[in-house]
Each structure stands twice: as structure tokens, then as C-alpha cells.
Design a protein around this motif. Structure first.
Motif, PDB file in Angstrom:
ATOM      1  N   LEU A  49      -5.502   4.665   3.166  1.00 49.62           N
ATOM      2  CA  LEU A  49      -4.473   3.553   3.671  1.00 49.62           C
ATOM      3  C   LEU A  49      -4.178   3.042   2.846  1.00 49.62           C
ATOM      4  N   LEU A  50      -4.679   1.954   2.379  1.00 52.09           N
ATOM      5  CA  LEU A  50      -4.186   0.340   1.344  1.00 52.09           C
ATOM      6  C   LEU A  50      -3.597   1.002   0.208  1.00 52.09           C
ATOM      7  N   GLN A  51      -4.067   2.172   0.003  1.00 53.71           N
ATOM      8  CA  GLN A  51      -3.675   2.901  -1.666  1.00 53.71           C
ATOM      9  C   GLN A  51      -3.015   3.836  -1.414  1.00 53.71           C
ATOM     10  N   LEU A  52      -2.522   4.253  -0.554  1.00 53.78           N
ATOM     11  CA  LEU A  52      -1.079   5.201   0.157  1.00 53.78           C
ATOM     12  C   LEU A  52      -0.212   5.153   0.213  1.00 53.78           C
ATOM     13  N   CYS A  53      -0.523   3.447   1.131  1.00 56.73           N
ATOM     14  CA  CYS A  53       0.831   2.660   1.507  1.00 56.73           C
ATOM     15  C   CYS A  53       1.708   1.875   0.138  1.00 56.73           C
ATOM     16  N   ARG A  54       0.073   1.341  -1.095  1.00 57.81           N
ATOM     17  CA  ARG A  54       0.375   0.737  -2.157  1.00 57.81           C
ATOM     18  C   ARG A  54       1.556   1.582  -3.298  1.00 57.81           C
ATOM     19  N   THR A  75       3.001   3.944  -2.137  1.00 57.93           N
ATOM     20  CA  THR A  75       4.503   4.554  -0.881  1.00 57.93           C
ATOM     21  C   THR A  75       5.407   3.341  -1.079  1.00 57.93           C
ATOM     22  N   GLN A  76       4.761   1.835  -1.302  1.00 54.23           N
ATOM     23  CA  GLN A  76       5.576   0.413  -0.595  1.00 54.23           C
ATOM     24  C   GLN A  76       5.613   0.167   0.535  1.00 54.23           C
ATOM     25  N   THR A  77       5.311   1.533   1.436  1.00 54.32           N
ATOM     26  CA  THR A  77       5.040   1.596   2.927  1.00 54.32           C
ATOM     27  C   THR A  77       4.438  -0.196   3.553  1.00 54.32           C
ATOM     28  N   GLU A 113       4.596  -4.862   2.655  1.00 55.91           N
ATOM     29  CA  GLU A 113       4.031  -6.614   2.646  1.00 55.91           C
ATOM     30  C   GLU A 113       2.785  -5.668   3.219  1.00 55.91           C
ATOM     31  N   SER A 114       1.223  -5.744   3.455  1.00 61.25           N
ATOM     32  CA  SER A 114       0.157  -5.393   4.452  1.00 61.25           C
ATOM     33  C   SER A 114      -0.342  -6.514   4.919  1.00 61.25           C
TER      34      SER A 114
END
Length: 228
Positions: free
Chosen positions: A190-195, A197-199, A44-45
Motif C-alpha cells: 500500500l505504501l509503495q504503490l501510493c508513493r 503514484t503520488q496518491t 502525503e501519508s
């Protein structure tokens, strides 16, 4: 907190209950946070907004285990323990001021995250190089921070934060020192990489447009955290 949210607690990467924090200024006690609760699920973000001085950075430091609460508790992946060794693996952080080491190249700055947990070998070097490629800085890997623009420095900081494949990434005003266009680019990244990698991401920002791009938006007001 709703029953639906409470029932999902087992899946929480980050959870806080009844968190309070105060500071002493002269003869006055300043209550910065009171009865703060937050739960963030895997992948989640969540964004946290608030006026200047509302305690956003204080809260983020508590959520990172960099400071201790006066009351309540914070749990990371179900555990109330977050020593330095576990912190280096469990979470990554991106700050407004980059905090890159001036003498080190972009590549070595990214690798510092691996050094902090005692793992630097061919695999880690290859990952650092891959992360710099992902943030668009493969050709700048051997440049020191002074040779990079503000946006490029923040991209290095994002790569460093993701170096150890953390479950949780905390970002404290990551666009605060950037112009609007560069700030938008960093948030996109930031949002793209987190999504990808499911971070799990917790983003502290003063920018409502950036906050609106997260899955859930919270606001810190008069020491309390609520839905936007």
C-alpha cells in the motif's frame, strides 16, 4: 493548527475543520467526535490510531463523504461538494473486510471501480490487469474471491482502490483480518504503490508499527484528533 500548516491549505487534498459527530443511543447522546481538524497534502501519508470505539471508522466515513457531519466541514481538493460521481474518481477506499463481490473474478472486482464511474473499455481492462500484476496477482486474475487467501483478497481491494487513479486513498484497518506477516506485506504494498503514484493516503490502523511508517502520525482520543 500551525501557521505553516494553514499557509499550505491551497495544496490540501483533504481538509476538515471543527468536525463533530454524535449518535443517539436510547435516551443518551453519544458525542463521538468533537472539533476534529485534519489537513493532508498532496502525496502525503497520514496515519490515525486510537483505541477500539474511539471513532476512527466514523471519522474515516466522514472524510470519505459517506456520512454527514453534525458540525464543521470537510473539503476535498478545496471543494465542499463530493457527490457519488466525483467520489468515484477522487478517492479510493480499502476496508478491513475487503468487500469483494463473490461472483466476480479478481479482474472484474478491480474493474468494478471503473464501472461505477461509467468507464469500462480496453484501456480500463488493461489497467486492471496491470494493477493485478503490480500487486502480484496476475496469475490469479480469473479466480473468484473464495479461491483467494485473505492477503490476496486485500491485494485485489488495493488494486480496485487505485483503479481510477484517485487523488486520495482512505484505508480503514486494512490489515485487521490478516495475520501479522500478511498484514506487513499489505502495508508494504500500500505504501509503495501510493508513493509511486503520488496518491495521498490516510491510514486508520491499530498497529503502531504500521502507523510509524507514514509521513505523519495522528491519534484520536476522547473524540479529538492530535499529533502522536
Amino acid at each position: 493548527m500551525s501557521a505553516a500548516t494553514s499557509s499550505a491549505s491551497a495544496n490540501a487534498v483533504l481538509a476538515a475543520r471543527g468536525v463533530a459527530k454524535s449518535f443517539v443511543s436510547g435516551e443518551r447522546k453519544l458525542q463521538v467526535l468533537q472539533d476534529v481538524a485534519i489537513e493532508v497534502l498532496a502525496g502525503e501519508s497520514v496515519s490515525i490510531r486510537g483505541e477500539s470505539g474511539s471513532g476512527k471508522s466514523t471519522l474515516l466515513h466522514l472524510l470519505a463523504g459517506l456520512d454527514t457531519v453534525d458540525g464543521g466541514e470537510v473539503r476535498w481538493g478545496g471543494s465542499a461538494k463530493l457527490d457519488a460521481a466525483r467520489r468515484g474518481r477522487f478517492l479510493g477506499m480499502v476496508f478491513q473486510s475487503f468487500y469483494l463481490i463473490p461472483e466476480l473474478t479478481a479482474l472484474d472486482n478491480v474493474l468494478m471501480a471503473a464501472r461505477m464511474v461509467g468507464r469500462v473499455g480496453k484501456t480500463e481492462r488493461a489497467r486492471a490487469a496491470e494493477l493485478l500484476l503490480r500487486v502480484g496477482l496476475a496469475e490469479r486474475a480469473q479466480h473468484v474471491p473464495a479461491k483467494l487467501s485473505g492477503g490476496e483478497r486485500q491485494r485485489v481491494a488495493v488494486a480496485r482502490a487505485l483503479m481510477n487513479r484517485p487523488e486520495l486513498l482512505l484505508a480503514d484497518e486494512p490489515t485487521g483480518n490478516l495475520d501479522e506477516r500478511t498484514g506487513d506485506e499489505v502495508i508494504n504494498l500500500l505504501l509503495q504503490l501510493c508513493r509511486e503514484t503520488q496518491t495521498t493516503l490516510v491510514l486508520v490502523t491499530h498497529n503502531p508499527a504500521h502507523a510509524a511508517r507514514t509521513d505523519r502520525q495522528l491519534v484520536l482520543h476522547e473524540g479529538r484528533l492530535g499529533e502522536a
